[in-house]
Scaffold this motif. Structure first.
Motif, mmCIF file in Angstrom:
data_model
loop_
_atom_site.group_PDB
_atom_site.id
_atom_site.type_symbol
_atom_site.label_atom_id
_atom_site.label_comp_id
_atom_site.label_asym_id
_atom_site.label_seq_id
_atom_site.Cartn_x
_atom_site.Cartn_y
_atom_site.Cartn_z
ATOM 1 N N ASP A 58 0.837 -1.201 0.000
ATOM 2 C CA ASP A 58 0.000 0.000 0.000
ATOM 3 C C ASP A 58 0.871 1.250 0.000
ATOM 4 O O ASP A 58 1.089 1.892 1.026
ATOM 5 C CB ASP A 58 -0.925 -0.019 1.212
ATOM 6 N N ASP A 59 1.374 1.561 -1.164
ATOM 7 C CA ASP A 59 2.227 2.737 -1.335
ATOM 8 C C ASP A 59 2.051 3.218 -2.774
ATOM 9 O O ASP A 59 1.964 2.399 -3.697
ATOM 10 C CB ASP A 59 3.687 2.377 -1.048
ATOM 11 N N VAL A 60 2.022 4.508 -2.964
ATOM 12 C CA VAL A 60 1.743 5.053 -4.290
ATOM 13 C C VAL A 60 2.785 4.626 -5.314
ATOM 14 O O VAL A 60 2.487 4.505 -6.513
ATOM 15 C CB VAL A 60 1.637 6.598 -4.219
ATOM 16 N N GLU A 61 4.014 4.354 -4.874
ATOM 17 C CA GLU A 61 5.073 3.991 -5.813
ATOM 18 C C GLU A 61 5.172 2.485 -6.057
ATOM 19 O O GLU A 61 5.870 2.065 -6.979
ATOM 20 C CB GLU A 61 6.423 4.500 -5.302
ATOM 21 N N THR A 62 4.491 1.691 -5.246
ATOM 22 C CA THR A 62 4.636 0.238 -5.364
ATOM 23 C C THR A 62 3.346 -0.483 -5.738
ATOM 24 O O THR A 62 3.396 -1.533 -6.384
ATOM 25 C CB THR A 62 5.157 -0.368 -4.048
ATOM 26 N N PHE A 63 2.197 0.056 -5.336
ATOM 27 C CA PHE A 63 0.945 -0.652 -5.625
ATOM 28 C C PHE A 63 0.680 -0.647 -7.123
ATOM 29 O O PHE A 63 0.687 0.402 -7.781
ATOM 30 C CB PHE A 63 -0.222 -0.001 -4.891
ATOM 31 N N ASN A 64 0.456 -1.852 -7.663
ATOM 32 C CA ASN A 64 0.193 -2.004 -9.091
ATOM 33 C C ASN A 64 -0.828 -3.118 -9.252
ATOM 34 O O ASN A 64 -0.485 -4.304 -9.198
ATOM 35 C CB ASN A 64 1.497 -2.339 -9.834
ATOM 36 N N ALA A 65 -2.092 -2.727 -9.425
ATOM 37 C CA ALA A 65 -3.176 -3.706 -9.445
ATOM 38 C C ALA A 65 -3.040 -4.694 -10.597
ATOM 39 O O ALA A 65 -3.272 -5.899 -10.422
ATOM 40 C CB ALA A 65 -4.520 -2.991 -9.508
ATOM 41 N N ASP A 66 -2.671 -4.211 -11.773
ATOM 42 C CA ASP A 66 -2.559 -5.103 -12.932
ATOM 43 C C ASP A 66 -1.445 -6.127 -12.732
ATOM 44 O O ASP A 66 -1.632 -7.326 -12.975
ATOM 45 C CB ASP A 66 -2.292 -4.288 -14.199
ATOM 46 N N ALA A 67 -0.284 -5.653 -12.306
ATOM 47 C CA ALA A 67 0.835 -6.572 -12.083
ATOM 48 C C ALA A 67 0.512 -7.553 -10.960
ATOM 49 O O ALA A 67 0.861 -8.734 -11.038
ATOM 50 C CB ALA A 67 2.097 -5.780 -11.758
ATOM 51 N N MET A 68 -0.152 -7.062 -9.927
ATOM 52 C CA MET A 68 -0.532 -7.938 -8.817
ATOM 53 C C MET A 68 -1.447 -9.048 -9.302
ATOM 54 O O MET A 68 -1.253 -10.221 -8.968
ATOM 55 C CB MET A 68 -1.220 -7.130 -7.721
ATOM 56 N N ARG A 69 -2.456 -8.687 -10.109
ATOM 57 C CA ARG A 69 -3.391 -9.706 -10.608
ATOM 58 C C ARG A 69 -2.697 -10.710 -11.519
ATOM 59 O O ARG A 69 -2.995 -11.904 -11.473
ATOM 60 C CB ARG A 69 -4.554 -9.020 -11.331
ATOM 61 N N GLN A 70 -1.792 -10.232 -12.364
ATOM 62 C CA GLN A 70 -1.089 -11.142 -13.268
ATOM 63 C C GLN A 70 -0.257 -12.155 -12.490
ATOM 64 O O GLN A 70 -0.298 -13.357 -12.770
ATOM 65 C CB GLN A 70 -0.193 -10.334 -14.211
ATOM 66 N N HIS A 71 0.499 -11.678 -11.526
ATOM 67 C CA HIS A 71 1.323 -12.590 -10.734
ATOM 68 C C HIS A 71 0.459 -13.487 -9.863
ATOM 69 O O HIS A 71 0.783 -14.667 -9.661
ATOM 70 C CB HIS A 71 2.310 -11.798 -9.879
ATOM 71 N N GLN A 72 -0.652 -12.956 -9.349
ATOM 72 C CA GLN A 72 -1.532 -13.766 -8.505
ATOM 73 C C GLN A 72 -2.152 -14.906 -9.295
ATOM 74 O O GLN A 72 -2.278 -16.033 -8.784
ATOM 75 C CB GLN A 72 -2.632 -12.892 -7.885
ATOM 76 N N ALA A 73 -2.535 -14.641 -10.543
ATOM 77 C CA ALA A 73 -3.114 -15.689 -11.384
ATOM 78 C C ALA A 73 -2.095 -16.805 -11.633
ATOM 79 O O ALA A 73 -2.427 -18.003 -11.557
ATOM 80 C CB ALA A 73 -3.594 -15.097 -12.703
ATOM 81 N N LEU A 74 -0.861 -16.431 -11.926
ATOM 82 C CA LEU A 74 0.193 -17.431 -12.131
ATOM 83 C C LEU A 74 0.476 -18.198 -10.842
ATOM 84 O O LEU A 74 0.727 -19.407 -10.862
ATOM 85 C CB LEU A 74 1.466 -16.750 -12.633
ATOM 86 N N TRP A 75 0.426 -17.496 -9.730
ATOM 87 C CA TRP A 75 0.671 -18.091 -8.422
ATOM 88 C C TRP A 75 -0.410 -19.118 -8.070
ATOM 89 O O TRP A 75 -0.116 -20.223 -7.605
ATOM 90 C CB TRP A 75 0.741 -16.972 -7.403
#
Length: 236
Positions: A193-210
């Protein structure tokens, strides 16, 4: 072959495109500190172990103390699931079950559906033959109450034994799941939860692979522990 933590750490830094200062190991100017990345790696390893049951163990918990007159034994919080329980003094199997199954007498104390367990079972003493696993968190309740000091040998599925805090502790997950753990840790990192680190698209992509990697891992380890089918010949 187990993974070196430094291997996953370096791959995670590359995946996040967030390098330390060259040659200095300094993460003070990085978006994610070293401590954060080790924490994400640790979380990914524990989650993988919980959901795939990949860490089977027959030695770590092979001398759990049983005390004369004490119905309770400690169940280590790192144990995910019991596989077998044996009484140390005799080698006999100690059945493990929930309180509901125990009080119904499922598979051990019923006679054509009639429960033979008396209401005073909590004061019964003898050689333990059953351990109830859900009466109190972190403990098992022996039935009957032991009349001598003894030990329990637990065969279990467990979480990793040590927390990953730096490169000095190797991961326990097999190296074939290297990429899976990087995706799991990256999903945690991009959720920061930080403006420079939070990335919803990247999070979802990695979460799907995970999530797919965990399902594949579960199937892999189920096959390893499944009993081989019995082949018959000539109608026998």
């Amino acid at each position: 072959m187990a993974l070196e933590t430094s291997d996953i750490f370096d791959l995670l830094r590359l995946e996040l495109d967030d390098k330390e200062l060259p040659g200095e190991g300094d993460s003070s100017l990085s978006l994610w500190s070293n401590e954060e990345l080790y924490h994400y790696i640790d979380e990914a390893q524990r989650e993988f172990a919980r959901e795939t049951l990949c860490l089977s163990d027959a030695t770590t918990f092979n001398a759990v103390a049983v005390t004369n007159g004490n119905a309770w034994v400690d169940i280590d919080e790192r144990i995910i699931e019991l596989r077998r329980v044996y009484l140390g003094s005799t080698g006999n199997v100690v059945e493990f079950m929930t309180l509901n199954d125990f009080e119904r007498g499922d598979g051990w104390a019923s006679d054509y559906g009639n429960n033979r367990l008396g209401s005073n079972w909590r004061s019964s003493v003898g050689v333990p033959g059953i351990i109830i696993t859900d009466m109190e968190s972190g403990k098992g309740r022996l039935y009957p109450i032991p009349v001598a000091d003894d030990t329990l040998e637990l065969l279990v599925y467990r979480e990793p034994l040590e927390e990953i805090e730096n490169s000095g502790t190797d991961l326990e997950i097999d190296a074939k799941f290297r990429r899976a753990l990087v995706n799991g840790a990256a999903a945690h990192a991009y959720a920061k939860d930080d403006v420079e680190t939070f990335n919803a698209d990247a999070m979802r992509q990695h979460q799907a692979l995970w999530e797919k990697a965990k399902q594949d891992g579960l199937s892999y380890f189920r096959k390893k522990t499944r009993r081989a089918p019995i082949t018959t010949y000539g109608g026998i």
